[in-house]
Each structure stands twice: as structure tokens, then as C-alpha cells.
Design an enzyme around this catalytic site. Sequence first.
Site: not given
Length: 587
Positions: A2, A27, A72, A96-97, A459, A463, A466, A482, A582
Site C-alpha cells: 500500500c 503500490r 492493495w 502498510n503491511g 518473462e 507479461k 499480468e 516430457h 508494483k
Amino acid sequence: MCGIVGYAGERGAADIIYNGLKQLEYRGYDSAGIATLSDGKIHHIKRCGRVNALDGFAQKLSGKVGIGHTRWATHGKPSDNNAHPHLWGKFAIVHNGIIENYAELKEKFFAGVKFLSDTDSEVIVRLLDKFYDGDFALALNKVAALLTGSYAIVAICTDFEGLGVLRRKSPVIIGYGSDGNFAASDAPALAGVCKQISILEDGDCAILTRGKVEIFDSNLRKVQRAKKPNLATAASLDLGDCPHYMLKEIREVPASVVNTCAAFQSVESSLKQALRGVTRVIITGCGTAYNSGLVAKRYIEKFARIPTEVEIAGEFRYKDPVITSGTVIIAVSQSGETADTVEATLLAKASGAKVIAVTNAPYSSLTRCADVVVPVAAGPEICVAATKSYTGQLAALYMLAYVLAGKSADGAAENISAVPKLCKKTLECADIDSLADMCVSSRGVYFLGRDLDFAVATEGSLKLKEVSYIQSEGYPAGELKHGTLALIDESILAVVLITSARLAGKSENAVEQVLSRKGKVAVITNVESVIKRYADRAHIVKVPECEEDISPFVAAVAAQRLAYAAAVKLNRDPDKPRNLAKSVTVE
């Protein structure tokens, strides 16, 4: 995760806090709120949704002391009730936490009491009001002693014209302004409003008024925390001719590479000294940072011939790692505040490893535990999905690998000097948009590659997931047969990266295996033989020819552009994907 902003000064607090929250929205953006203190009363507004949901309401809040929060969600769904600030009695707080023992605290001190939210944070404001006897700092200290977990807390009290701040394992900085003092989760919130900042340490408690800052340790003894120049620049909210920040930041990839190479010069000599005698490298990070480590492993082992491992930080921190005197940890984090990465780094350092931090944040928790900091000079990144910071990491890690090999960083910079032009040329590939149509119409997407191409495939898959929410996976091309081949049918798309003529034939095997099972195939390549072979059998995205070692930059830009195009076609917001933030400052 946050974002927090607090202000005590001579100007109207609400407007300052609102602008600060806009800078911190990366955030979290599930909900937002502001509380101000005026005439001994707390006034507040909080809304589910993004910070702009407060626009028009926040400006009506009077008072020169206030706190704000962009959330968040960890405990409790996004809603008006669960939004911060939380108010009770004489107090309002933002947090925040994660308070890991909140349920036990509620049972011990408030059994049978109905809370107003579903959050873990509300217990903090209830405890503050319970233990307050006229001494703000003492009440904060008593509450801190009860909390287990991580927190950055900023509080206001109706009896006090100022702020109270607590920190444990979640970032919070103090800013010194000409017309007041600030608290914030991150320096960008304070860009342009204060020239100096202090970074609180775990256990610190700070009391701020408009003209004074006092900092105490966990025993309420006064301590001094160094004042440092505020190097942050406010993220430019000007989109220019781009409809989204993600596209704007992809276009800024060339600058991120150039600037990171230039910034590396300032640390080359100290890095050489720190890396003397290194016989083993462990790279650790999360998400995109972990993926950049997969590329770096190839660079280090090829250039320096030093055994290199890549560890997901959230797993590494719970291991009993084997650390020898010749081990160096390369910790990669865009924000420098990724909780798992910071804790993994502290574990390695306590075991005797040297620590090299690779980060885009100069005053972060990660930098404070590192022996040397290798800067990623990507600049502020507003889009939650990393683009230019990823390529900045690749540039920094490429340079670092050269130094590990005993070579001059000038040689590395010369080798990747062609990257900016190659990336610009890659952005002009028209076939990426039609490939995005294939992604959108598929049930799932596999990104396949070998060696460096596999590292980039992880990556590229991340992306796409996301920002478009399409199910995707990055996979070694040789492993397809496999087990995973059982999932291939006409509804599945395989995006095969082939940027190495040396390995093209091996990667073509995967293409043939997918085609023979009626799967769809697209090939991102710069190898002419591959283009000719599959011109009529697969969708081809041709990217510029380049040296194999710098192919990850080119392939990454193509993958980023693909993810962006798919998100837009599905009417997703690529800048603020659902459920994500982020800076991941909680476990």
C-alpha cells in the site's frame, strides 16, 4: 504494498496528500482515503477504487495535518469499509503491511466487540485508543510492542497537531520540507516537496509536527537518522501520444539501457573490489527480477565461467543455504523493497555472503544491506508491469557479468551500444498486433525457447498473464515433449522464440511437435532459415538481427509489445492489472 502519505505543515493537507497518493498508486489501487485534523476533529473520505475516486471530495477536507492511503488488499475485500484510514476514538491510522497476530489481539482486548471492517489494520487504531493516556509516543510504543508482522503506520490524534509514525519491515521515510514535514512509503511521493529525507529503521517511532521531527528507537530513546538528499523525481503523468503508460514505458526501453550503462561507471571500481575471490554466484529475486536473473546466469557463466544459481527469493529465504567464503549474492528488485528478496538477502548476508544489490531505488531496504549497489537507471515506472526496468536490469547484469570476468565495463557498454536502435526497430514490427489476435483467441499460450530464449520466454509469459489475464506459461522448448505436449490441441498457441542460429534446429523440433498435434504456432525470430522454413506454416514475427548475447533485449521488447497489444484488444487496463501492485512489501 500500500501507499502512505502523511503531512503536518502550514498548507492544506488534503491536496498535498492527494497528489502524493497519485504518485504512489503503483503500490495499490483497490481503494483510497484521506483523513485530516481540524479544530480537534478528524474529517475523512475513503472510497473503493482508485485515487481519483477521491477527487472533488478530498479538496473539501480542511486542516493542515493529515494522512492518506492507497490500498492493495491483503485482509478484507476492496470496499469503502475496508479502505484506510481507519478511525476510532481520538485516532485515525493508515497502515502498510500485515499484522499476523491481529486475530489474537482482537480476542484478547476486544472480545465480543464488533469491528467496522474486515481488515487486520483496524486493530491498530483500536489499540491506540485503548492505550492512550495523553502521551502520543508512549501509546504508539505500547501498540508496537504488541504487533507481530510488518508495518508502516502513520497516525493522527485529535489531541496533537502532528503525526505519529511506526516502522517494522515495511518502508517509510521522513521528509523535511520548507513549510512542513512528511511521511511516505516511497520517495516519489515527496518529489518536489522536500529536498531531504531520512529513512526510518526497524523499531523506530517518529513524531512529526510542522516545525520538528523527533525519532525514537523501540525503547523510546531519541536517535538520529541521517538526512539524505531526496533524489526522487516525480513520475511524469504526461502520456504524450501514448494511450497507456505501459506503451510509453516500452518506448523508453532504449533510454533505460543507455542510462543504466552510464550509471554503472560510478560503481565499477567498488564492484571489482567486492567481487575479488568470488567462486560462486547466487542470484535471487521475484517475478520479473527473477526472470532477469535467468538471463544473467547465462551471461555470468559464459563470460566469467563462475557457477551461478538463480533462486526465487520467497523459497530461498526458507532454506538453509550453503554459503561459502567465495559466495556472492546478487539481489535484484525494481523497488528494492520486495519483502522476500530483502529477507533472503539478509539471510545470505548473515551467513557470510557478499551482497550486490541491483535496483531502481537508491534508498531502499535492499540498498542498506548491500555491500555494493548496482543502479538500474530506468527512472520512475508507473505501469505495474515492469518493462523498461526489466531491460535496465538486463543491462546492469550484463555489465556486472563483464566485471566478474575481469573485463572492463567499457567493453560491455560497447557491446550493447546497438541495443537502443534494435529495440526501437523491434517496436515497429507490425506482425505483433496480429499475433496478439492469436493470443486473444487461444485457450492458453506457451512461450517456448532454448538457453537465452527460454529465459526471455519466462518473462514474456509473465507479461501476458499480468496485463491480459490470458493463461500462459514459459517453458524450455526441449521439455515440451516430457509431459506438457499432452495439453497441446487446436485451442493452444505456442509462441516460440528463436534468436540463436546455433540452436535454431533444436527449437524447430518444438515447432514441429506442436504443429503435428494441430496446435497453433507463432515464431518470434531473426534467423533467416527459420523464417523461410515456416513462412507458410506458422505466424512469423521478424525481429532485427543481432548478436546472440544481446538478443534478450530485442526478444523482450517484442514480448512486452505483444502483451500490451493483447491487453488492449481485451479491454484490460494494462497499467493497473487486477489484484496486482508494483512494490510487493508483504510476504
